[in-house]
Write an enzyme that holds these catalytic residues in place. Structure first.
Site, PDB file in Angstrom:
ATOM      1  CE1 TYR A 146      -2.788  -3.198   0.022  1.00  0.00           C
ATOM      2  CE2 TYR A 146      -3.497  -2.415   2.222  1.00  0.00           C
ATOM      3  CZ  TYR A 146      -3.626  -3.291   1.227  1.00  0.00           C
ATOM      4  OH  TYR A 146      -4.641  -4.400   1.315  1.00  0.00           O
ATOM      5  CE  LYS A 195       1.338 -18.124  -1.877  1.00  0.00           C
ATOM      6  NZ  LYS A 195       0.262 -19.154  -1.789  1.00  0.00           N
ATOM      7  CG  ASP A 227      -2.021 -20.070   0.415  1.00  0.00           C
ATOM      8  OD1 ASP A 227      -1.351 -20.008   1.278  1.00  0.00           O
ATOM      9  OD2 ASP A 227      -1.937 -20.817  -0.523  1.00  0.00           O
ATOM     10  CG  ASP A 251      -6.831  -4.297   4.135  1.00  0.00           C
ATOM     11  OD1 ASP A 251      -7.985  -4.442   5.052  1.00  0.00           O
ATOM     12  OD2 ASP A 251      -6.662  -3.791   3.203  1.00  0.00           O
ATOM     13  CG  ASP A 255     -12.040  -6.342   7.175  1.00  0.00           C
ATOM     14  OD1 ASP A 255     -11.393  -5.660   8.212  1.00  0.00           O
ATOM     15  OD2 ASP A 255     -12.621  -5.707   6.079  1.00  0.00           O
TER      16      ASP A 255
END
Ligand code: NAD
Length: 360
Positions: A146, A195, A227, A251, A255
């Protein structure tokens, strides 16, 4: 202990829920012999109304002079509020991004805890929710994808977009240290999510986290690919204590983790820098649809105040007392409208705050 607390009431339901959190803090102060000095700060729409901008230098400096800031929420209804006629950099949300940046808040903490009394709201299968869960997602907030360089261009006649995911070892080390310190106050488990089978940034992340772990031999460290973590959060959330991860993965996962609790009005959060300072706020927004009606659930804000006691002021006993009071009120059957269920007693924002304060 004497604590300087900045208070950003904010917009929408913000003033109502912050008032209740302060009521609970005041009770903590009386019961445990502390002195909490509050400084009111303007941010978001409330600041636009007074100063024409969502964040002023005055607010930044006043926040820096405090030990911690407790915030309600900011923003209004994008369709009807005049704040959204302004250009994006002058809208309420720009103030929030601005203050996070000015205070160098690089670590975002979001607990996801399933209250026994609210199990019915959990969207997971009953045999999974029956095990309960109590985890904390720690997300890097100021680096990664980001914040990396980005561009969109036409290359050989083909529209092409590039985003850059970059982390240096200092950025990883400082948040990993925070995660281990916090794990020491909990069940002493850190699961670092990356990852590393694909990304260089994840391979460095994993290496640095392992280096930091060497200083915390009491904490059990594990690694998980992002994942797999997304699957494990809905299959077996009880396995997690602290989940440590980078900005974009965090992020999404935070959530997901908060939504499996099923109750938006219960979710607290903290954003920390490398001092003891923190900005504490509920995870939800300013709910303009119910503002001013005594219908908002103040518990997320009250639990954010408990996080402030624990992480900025090291007042673990007091934080435990606030969390226990919340559990007690739920056990006694009191609910605000958003979490009501059959047979419970429905109360408004102010009464919920008083019930919790009375049980400190
Ligand atoms: P929201 O979280 O404000 O509301 C979503 C739904 O949940 C609404 O129906 C609302 O009534 C309900 N709700 C939220 N908090 C509640 C509470 N404590 N008690 C009972 N019900 C509650 O999200 P939104 O409607 O998408 O956003 C409204 C405004 O909030 C927007 O301006 C948005 O930008 C802002 N926002 C601010 C923050 C922040 O300050 N950190 C975070 C998210 C959204």
């Amino acid at each position: 202990m004497r604590c300087r607390i900045g208070v950003i009431a904010g917009d929408g339901i913000g003033p109502e829920i912050v008032r209740e959190a302060v009521k609970v803090l005041d009770q903590v102060a009386v019961k445990y012999g502390h002195e909490f000095d509050y400084t009111e700060l303007l941010l978001g729409g409330a600041s636009i109304d007074v100063h024409g901008v969502p964040l002023t230098e005055e607010t930044i400096q006043a926040a820096k002079a405090c030990d911690a800031v407790l915030m309600g929420s900011i923003g209004g209804d994008a369709k009807t509020s005049p704040w959204y006629q302004l250009e994006p950099s002058r809208r309420p949300e720009a103030g929030l991004l601005g203050i996070r940046k000015a205070l160098n808040l690089f670590a975002n903490l979001r607990p996801a805890y399933l209250y026994e009394e609210l199990r019915g709201a959990c969207p997971l299968r009953e045999d999974i929710s029956a095990a309960g869960f109590d985890m904390l997602i720690m997300r890097e907030l100021t680096g990664g994808l980001y914040f990396g360089a980005r561009k969109t261009e036409v290359v050989d006649g083909v529209r092409t977009a590039v985003d850059t995911l970059s982390y240096n070892e200092q950025e990883i080390r400082r948040i990993a240290k925070r995660a281990f310190e916090i794990a020491m106050k909990r069940r002493r488990k850190v699961c670092s999510v990356d990852k590393a089978n694909v990304l260089d940034s994840s391979r460095l992340w994993r290496k640095v986290v392992e280096e930091v772990a060497a200083d915390y031999p009491q904490v059990e460290l594990s690694h998980m690919y992002v994942d797999n973590c997304a699957m494990q959060l809905v299959m077996n959330p009880a396995q997690f204590d602290v989940i440590l991860t980078e900005n974009m993965f965090g992020d999404i996962l935070s959530d997901e983790a908060s939504m499996v609790t099923g109750s938006i009005g219960m979710l607290s959060s903290a954003s920390l820098n490398d001092t003891r300072f923190g900005l504490y706020e509920p995870s939800h927004g300013s709910a303009p649809d119910i503002a001013g009606q005594d219908r908002a659930n103040p518990i997320a804000t009250i639990l954010s105040a408990a996080m402030m006691l624990r992480y900025t002021f090291d007042l673990d006993k007091e934080a435990d007392a606030v969390e226990a009071a919340v559990r007690q009120v739920l056990k006694e059957g009191f609910r605000t409208g958003d979490i009501r269920s059959e047979g419970c007693t429905c109360v408004g924002t102010a009464e919920m705050g008083s019930l919790i304060a009375d049980r400190i």
